[in-house]
Design an enzyme around this catalytic site. Structure first.
Site, PDB file in Angstrom:
ATOM      1  N   PHE A 127       0.978  -1.225   0.036  1.00 49.89           N
ATOM      2  CA  PHE A 127       0.016  -0.156  -0.113  1.00 49.89           C
ATOM      3  C   PHE A 127       0.820   1.185   0.022  1.00 49.89           C
ATOM      4  O   PHE A 127       1.830   1.653   0.791  1.00 49.89           O
ATOM      5  CB  PHE A 127      -0.841   0.088   1.206  1.00 49.89           C
ATOM      6  N   ASP A 216       9.294   2.497   1.875  1.00 50.61           N
ATOM      7  CA  ASP A 216       8.141   3.194   2.277  1.00 50.61           C
ATOM      8  C   ASP A 216       7.974   2.987   3.708  1.00 50.61           C
ATOM      9  O   ASP A 216       7.373   1.884   4.282  1.00 50.61           O
ATOM     10  CB  ASP A 216       6.844   2.989   1.448  1.00 50.61           C
ATOM     11  N   LYS A 245       2.381   9.794   8.480  1.00 54.76           N
ATOM     12  CA  LYS A 245       1.593   9.179   9.556  1.00 54.76           C
ATOM     13  C   LYS A 245       2.169   9.642  10.898  1.00 54.76           C
ATOM     14  O   LYS A 245       1.618  10.990  11.455  1.00 54.76           O
ATOM     15  CB  LYS A 245       1.511   7.836   9.623  1.00 54.76           C
TER      16      LYS A 245
HETATM   17  C1  LIG Z   1      -1.061   5.393   4.883  1.00 53.18           C
HETATM   18  C2  LIG Z   1      -0.003   4.891   4.187  1.00 53.18           C
HETATM   19  C3  LIG Z   1       0.375   5.608   2.982  1.00 53.18           C
HETATM   20  C4  LIG Z   1      -0.510   6.786   2.403  1.00 53.18           C
HETATM   21  O1  LIG Z   1      -0.525   7.776   3.306  1.00 53.18           O
HETATM   22  P1  LIG Z   1      -1.319   9.023   3.289  1.00 53.18           P
HETATM   23  O2  LIG Z   1      -1.033  10.114   4.283  1.00 53.18           O
HETATM   24  O3  LIG Z   1      -2.996   8.306   3.694  1.00 53.18           O
HETATM   25  O4  LIG Z   1      -1.471   9.395   1.676  1.00 53.18           O
HETATM   26  C5  LIG Z   1       1.373   5.225   1.922  1.00 53.18           C
HETATM   27  N1  LIG Z   1       2.062   4.159   2.440  1.00 53.18           N
HETATM   28  C6  LIG Z   1       2.071   3.518   3.680  1.00 53.18           C
HETATM   29  C7  LIG Z   1       2.702   2.258   4.032  1.00 53.18           C
HETATM   30  C8  LIG Z   1       0.744   3.807   4.324  1.00 53.18           C
HETATM   31  O5  LIG Z   1       0.594   2.969   5.319  1.00 53.18           O
END
Ligand SMILES: *Cc1c(COP(=O)(O)O)cnc(C)c1O
Length: 392
Positions: A127, A216, A245
């Site tokens: 994701f 990520d 986050k």
């Molecule tokens: C939540 C998340 C995103 C996206 O973040 P947003 O602030 O909602 O755009 C990207 N990568 C990972 C691993 C995530 O958990």
């Protein structure tokens, strides 16, 4: 009828205030927050030191344009690069934007060395966000369906499978990077079988072929797993890392960090953001990191993660439908042998905020400040909800 666009299946509750790991709804009911706004409120709610820092910043300066030097972002960049051993940072406002920056950086890196159709390897069940490029990089058809044509330039490989990467390497000569979550969050709290070997293997392929290794860490970063960043459980250093986050404790901020040759790819005009790295957001980021350091929340998260695993293992040991309980620090997944989406609502009724992801995985991302007593209370109360659900 709500005037909001219908993009969320919302739970029927509205919160009014919070303190630590606790939230209070408008009707006065008290909830234990084991989700932290999806890994955002690492310091819990209304942390006094955070509020003081944000208040102080707001009363002085909230926003100025990135056409000027911004002292607050320089200060956060110093801190972030120091704890990550990276060289520089681009600030934006969210996780998907941080990944957009990484994707653009990787493509530009490719073009600069003569690759006109650069491709980035991404993982199944990954994701990376909801913008067009990041949903295309995401490994979940549900996120993508209806938004075709997708953005091209991504090649999919199985997660935790070095051979799959080797195979791509042997047949493609336009790959420029690997983008991977060291621990998959939305995909079901998927921890590589041997995280050191896996990340090391990825590092080796990247070095051999001159690709960028891009982590990520939007969900796994900022102390969540018991280290500043999940990859720091290994000896591997990425070329690019994305964050968001937990970085601003709820004040929107994202960051894309780069090292070595990756840190020299962007030049003026290649990327930008109006809000990215503004004084308010970067003051919140700096305060967050300072508090995590002062209060030793990384090692605390590590201890609390071990305790949570122990407690849930104890309470759920007689439930054959519980397949596995896995965690790295306070990234916790309890996997059942069948779909359990209804648990979110059942837990809510019992005053517990949790989440179910990948259909069968109960995901817990409690604030880093959660203490022994609260861990035990969470495990006891949530285990009862799980047992009631399984008995039906
Ligand atoms: C939540 C998340 C995103 C996206 O973040 P947003 O602030 O909602 O755009 C990207 N990568 C990972 C691993 C995530 O958990």
């Amino acid at each position: 009828m709500s005037k909001m666009m219908d993009t969320y299946a919302r739970q029927p509750v509205t919160f009014e205030k919070g303190e630590g790991i606790w939230l209070w709804a408008k009707d006065g009911k008290k909830y234990l927050d084991a989700l932290s706004g999806v890994a955002v409120n690492g310091l819990g709610h209304t942390h006094p030191k955070l509020i003081k820092a944000i208040n102080e910043q707001i009363s002085r300066l909230i926003h100025v344009s990135n056409v000027y030097h911004i002292a607050e972002q320089e200060r956060l960049a110093e801190k972030l690069t120091a704890i990550s051993y990276m060289d520089n940072v681009f600030f934006c406002n969210s996780g998907c934007e941080a990944n957009e920056a990484a994707i653009k950086l990787a493509r530009l890196f490719g073009h600069q060395k003569g690759i006109d159709t650069p491709e980035i390897i991404v993982m199944e069940k990954a994701f990376h966000g909801r913008t067009m490029a990041t949903l295309s990089a995401t490994g979940n058809r549900k996120t993508q369906a209806g938004f075709e044509p997708l953005v091209g330039g991504f090649i999919r490989a199985a997660f935790d499978d070095l051979e799959a990467i080797q195979q791509i390497a042997s047949r493609k000569n336009n790959v420029v990077a690997i983008l991977v979550e060291p621990i998959q969050g939305e995909g079901g709290i998927n921890i590589p079988n041997n995280i050191q070997n896996y990340l090391k293997g990825l590092r080796a392929v990247c070095d051999e072929h001159d690709w960028l290794l891009m982590f990520d860490e939007v969900q796994s970063g900022i102390g969540r797993t018991g280290k500043w960043f999940a990859h720091q459980h290994t000896s591997v250093q990425p070329d690019v890392m994305t964050l968001a986050k937990g970085l601003g404790s709820g004040v929107p901020i994202g960051a894309c960090l780069a090292k070595g040759r990756a840190s020299k790819v962007f030049t003026p005009g290649k990327h930008g953001s109006t809000f990215g790295g503004n004084p308010l957001a970067t003051a919140a980021g700096f305060a967050t990191l300072t508090i995590i350091e002062e209060d030793k929340l990384c090692s605390h998260a590590s201890k609390m993660g071990a305790l949570i695993n122990e407690e849930f293992t104890k309470h759920l040991k007689d439930c054959p439908q519980v397949k596995v309980i896995r965690n790295l620090g306070l990234m916790i997944g309890i996997e059942l042998d069948h779909p359990c989406g209804d648990l979110t609502k059942l837990a809510l009724n019992e005053g517990l905020l949790i989440n179910v992801t990948a259909e069968k995985v109960i995901r817990l991302l409690p604030p880093l400040v959660i203490n022994d007593m609260e861990v035990k209370e969470l495990a006891e109360r949530l285990s009862q909800v799980i047992k009631n659900f399984l008995a039906k």
